[in-house]
Design a protein around this motif. Structure first.
Motif, mmCIF file in Angstrom:
data_model
loop_
_atom_site.group_PDB
_atom_site.id
_atom_site.type_symbol
_atom_site.label_atom_id
_atom_site.label_comp_id
_atom_site.label_asym_id
_atom_site.label_seq_id
_atom_site.Cartn_x
_atom_site.Cartn_y
_atom_site.Cartn_z
ATOM 1 N N GLU A 117 0.696 -1.470 0.085
ATOM 2 C CA GLU A 117 0.250 -0.281 -0.150
ATOM 3 C C GLU A 117 0.719 1.681 0.042
ATOM 4 O O GLU A 117 0.403 2.370 -0.807
ATOM 5 C CB GLU A 117 -0.926 -0.124 1.183
ATOM 6 C CG GLU A 117 -1.852 -0.909 0.860
ATOM 7 C CD GLU A 117 -2.638 -1.128 2.170
ATOM 8 O OE1 GLU A 117 -2.272 -0.707 3.630
ATOM 9 O OE2 GLU A 117 -4.374 -1.781 2.959
ATOM 10 N N LYS A 158 3.660 9.610 -9.820
ATOM 11 C CA LYS A 158 2.301 10.478 -10.959
ATOM 12 C C LYS A 158 1.730 11.696 -11.112
ATOM 13 O O LYS A 158 1.365 12.480 -12.082
ATOM 14 C CB LYS A 158 1.193 9.206 -10.962
ATOM 15 C CG LYS A 158 2.124 8.315 -12.045
ATOM 16 C CD LYS A 158 1.028 7.059 -11.526
ATOM 17 C CE LYS A 158 1.416 4.873 -12.447
ATOM 18 N NZ LYS A 158 1.165 4.170 -12.484
ATOM 19 N N LEU A 159 1.083 11.851 -10.042
ATOM 20 C CA LEU A 159 0.863 12.672 -9.543
ATOM 21 C C LEU A 159 1.185 14.916 -9.721
ATOM 22 O O LEU A 159 0.963 15.128 -10.018
ATOM 23 C CB LEU A 159 -0.207 12.951 -8.196
ATOM 24 C CG LEU A 159 -1.107 11.811 -7.810
ATOM 25 C CD1 LEU A 159 -1.854 12.252 -6.399
ATOM 26 C CD2 LEU A 159 -2.526 12.381 -8.882
ATOM 27 N N ILE A 219 1.907 1.965 -3.528
ATOM 28 C CA ILE A 219 1.258 2.097 -3.833
ATOM 29 C C ILE A 219 0.662 4.057 -4.295
ATOM 30 O O ILE A 219 1.061 4.371 -5.155
ATOM 31 C CB ILE A 219 -0.219 1.319 -4.148
ATOM 32 C CG1 ILE A 219 0.368 0.036 -4.967
ATOM 33 C CG2 ILE A 219 -1.538 1.985 -5.169
ATOM 34 C CD1 ILE A 219 -0.770 -1.042 -4.278
ATOM 35 N N ILE A 220 0.883 4.660 -3.004
ATOM 36 C CA ILE A 220 0.511 5.390 -2.651
ATOM 37 C C ILE A 220 1.838 6.754 -3.134
ATOM 38 O O ILE A 220 2.190 7.669 -3.079
ATOM 39 C CB ILE A 220 0.187 5.395 -0.946
ATOM 40 C CG1 ILE A 220 -0.957 4.828 -1.121
ATOM 41 C CG2 ILE A 220 0.244 7.053 -0.019
ATOM 42 C CD1 ILE A 220 -1.270 5.133 1.559
ATOM 43 N N GLU A 228 3.852 5.895 -5.837
ATOM 44 C CA GLU A 228 4.449 5.134 -6.674
ATOM 45 C C GLU A 228 2.733 6.700 -7.650
ATOM 46 O O GLU A 228 2.925 7.270 -8.444
ATOM 47 C CB GLU A 228 3.585 4.233 -7.856
ATOM 48 C CG GLU A 228 5.189 2.700 -7.704
ATOM 49 C CD GLU A 228 4.472 1.852 -7.899
ATOM 50 O OE1 GLU A 228 2.879 1.754 -8.211
ATOM 51 O OE2 GLU A 228 5.673 1.279 -8.016
ATOM 52 N N ASN A 229 1.661 6.338 -6.563
ATOM 53 C CA ASN A 229 0.437 7.332 -6.922
ATOM 54 C C ASN A 229 0.848 8.947 -6.928
ATOM 55 O O ASN A 229 0.747 9.686 -7.669
ATOM 56 C CB ASN A 229 -0.089 7.471 -6.658
ATOM 57 C CG ASN A 229 -1.497 5.894 -6.822
ATOM 58 O OD1 ASN A 229 -1.158 5.264 -7.737
ATOM 59 N ND2 ASN A 229 -2.041 5.072 -5.786
ATOM 60 N N TYR A 230 1.559 9.307 -5.419
ATOM 61 C CA TYR A 230 2.468 10.696 -5.816
ATOM 62 C C TYR A 230 2.783 11.134 -6.349
ATOM 63 O O TYR A 230 2.997 12.146 -7.271
ATOM 64 C CB TYR A 230 2.642 10.235 -4.131
ATOM 65 C CG TYR A 230 2.998 11.619 -3.848
ATOM 66 C CD1 TYR A 230 2.789 13.374 -3.261
ATOM 67 C CD2 TYR A 230 4.913 11.866 -4.722
ATOM 68 C CE1 TYR A 230 3.240 14.232 -3.231
ATOM 69 C CE2 TYR A 230 5.364 13.221 -3.568
ATOM 70 C CZ TYR A 230 4.648 14.291 -2.898
ATOM 71 O OH TYR A 230 4.894 15.218 -2.857
#
Length: 532
Positions: free
Chosen positions: A509, A519-520, A512-513, A515-517
């Motif tokens: 998790e 990407k954002l 993933i967080i 990686e999302n950060y």
């Protein structure tokens, strides 16, 4: 294939030296000590009319006392030190052989019974203090280098030790040995002395490490009634635990009682098989038969262990299977003396036909000694099956704090009693034994042993009814301990697995967080570039 060889073979300098020392002991045992009954019969033949009886007593009494020395060696090897025990056992072994050499060379009275008995006791003490310690040292050296004792693969270590012991046994065949008894005793003294010297010198390059569970349990041979602090529930008094362990050990007494007559059969075979073979026309020496007997014993032991390991029986079925293994060995203990009885009848019949009764001992009965081969084979198989079954049975029915000393000490006690009983039986039936086998009624003695073996087999069937599975007979100490240990281990494993899964989920998790950060942030930068 390479992996299998690596699993069974481990080369160490200490293992080579210890295998060489064990080889020296084996050569002396198979060529001299194992056939001493023939020497005593020859020595007493000149002046006495009961040479067979005296020879049997000399062979069996020291064998019965040997377990006492063995127990003392295992119990106090940590206190006295291995070096002192090796020096002492080598010295008494050589002294016993020296006394026999002086007797064989007519330098001291040749037919002194007390002298012979003292020499045999010394040899028995040397045997108990030598090979047993060396085999334990060999196992210890093969597992040396492990930082954590709990990570040792004991099955692999014992397999590697058995490979070295196998080599030490096979090489006996290619080592020639003299036929003259005086030369035999001299060569034996040299071999035992060399073995003691090598074992002392080789200890300089042994791997020194922290004690194993074997060394930590040496004192347990005489202190096994004390509580096992690691497995005791915290709320259970030590006195109650000690009483429960005493009950577990007492429960083994009926099973041990069946092995007293079994020890009588084996000691009788060890005494009279040699004499029977010596009285026939020889095609193969008795030493080869003894070596083949031990090979079959090891094979039967290995097959029992392989079967138990392969099937992975549940505890409810293992108890029954162990009783069947012991029962099979007991059946062989009935067949062996029965066949020896029939062989002796045929031998005496042949001697009577050739009119050899009353003739000098050096006149052999014209009968091939190959008929003794099945007897030695049955002897080895019955020992391998029964003793391996008894060792596993002891481990099953006795608590963990005492299982290590079962096969080494406790299970040998009824066999030792059987050896002493053999000496008593021979003395009681003294009228059946003359100066030579041709003048004796060994067939009647074998008949008596066969009857006792049949009675013992019936007693064994009755005794097995005492040993139902633990869930049925209410003996809850070891079972409850083991079940609680299994439950605790399973709970710990489940908790560890759950915690590992949670940690993995949390890590995934977080990843993933992260990686999302990232990407954002990239998307934000792209939008800013487009706008401005």
């Amino acid at each position: 294939m390479k992996g299998q060889v690596k699993y069974y073979v481990c080369f160490r300098k200490a293992a080579v030296s210890l295998a060489g020392v064990i080889l020296c002991y084996n050569v002396v045992n198979y060529n001299v000590v194992g056939v001493l009954a023939t020497y005593f019969t020859d020595a007493f033949h000149q002046d006495h009319h009961d040479a067979i009886h005296r020879s049997a007593v000399l062979v069996n009494v020291p064998m019965g006392l040997q377990v006492v020395v063995l127990a003392f060696t295992w119990a106090y090897s940590g206190s006295f030190g291995i070096r002192k025990i090796i020096i002492f056992s080598t010295a008494v072994y050589v002294l016993g052989l020296l006394m026999l050499y002086l007797s064989s060379s007519n330098r001291i009275p040749k037919t002194n019974f007390v002298l012979y008995l003292f020499a045999c006791v010394l040899i028995a003490a040397g045997k108990a203090g030598g090979p047993s310690i060396l085999k334990r040292d060999l196992l210890d050296q093969l597992i040396a280098g492990h930082e954590n004792i709990g990570q040792i693969d004991w099955k692999q270590a014992r397999c590697r030790r058995n490979v070295w012991l196998f080599l030490a046994g096979v090489l006996i065949v290619i080592i020639p040995f003299a036929e003259n008894w005086s030369t035999k005793f001299v060569n034996s003294m040299c071999l035992i002395g060399a073995a003691g010297f090598i074992s002392l010198v080789s200890r300089w390059f042994f791997h020194h490490r922290h004690p194993t569970r074997t060394e930590n349990n040496i004192k347990a041979h005489f202190n096994c009634f004390k509580k096992d602090r690691e497995t005791l529930p915290p709320d259970q008094p030590a006195e109650a635990q000690a009483q429960q362990e005493q009950l577990l050990l007492i429960r083994m007494i009926p099973m041990w009682s069946t092995f007293i007559v079994f020890g009588l059969v084996t000691s009788t075979a060890e005494t009279f098989f040699n004499l029977q073979d010596d009285s026939m026309e020889s095609h193969d020496t008795t030493s080869i038969f003894l070596l083949a007997k031990d090979a079959l014993k090891v094979a039967a032991d290995f097959l029992c262990g392989w079967f138990l390991e392969l099937r992975r029986l549940p505890r409810s079925e293992k108890n029954f299977v162990l009783k069947m293994i012991i029962c099979l060995g007991m059946v062989f203990s009935v067949i062996c003396p029965s066949l020896a009885w029939q062989v002796e009848i045929q031998r005496l019949k042949k001697a009577d036909e050739m009119r050899l009764v009353g003739k000098p001992k050096d006149q052999k009965v014209p009968m091939s000694d190959l008929c003794m081969a099945p007897l030695f084979g049955l002897w080895g198989v019955m020992e391998g099956l029964s003793m391996r079954g008894l060792d596993e049975f002891f481990t099953y029915h006795v608590s963990k704090s005492m299982e290590d000393c079962g096969s080494e000490i406790y299970n040998e006690i009824p066999i030792a009693i059987g050896n002493l009983l053999s000496a008593v039986c021979v003395s009681t039936c003294k009228r059946w034994f003359g100066d030579t086998l041709n003048q004796s009624r060994l067939d009647k003695y074998w008949q008596m042993i066969t009857v006792l073996a049949w009675i013992n087999l019936c007693w064994f069937f009755f005794v097995t009814t005492f040993y139902t599975t633990k869930a049925e007979d209410g003996v809850e100490l070891q079972e409850s301990q083991e079940e609680s240990e299994v439950e605790i281990e399973s709970q710990v494993e489940i908790e560890l697995e759950e915690s590992e899964v949670k940690i993995e989920l949390q890590e995934s998790e977080v990843e993933i967080i992260r990686e999302n950060y990232v990407k954002l942030q990239r998307l934000k930068n792209i939008i800013n570039i487009i706008i401005f």
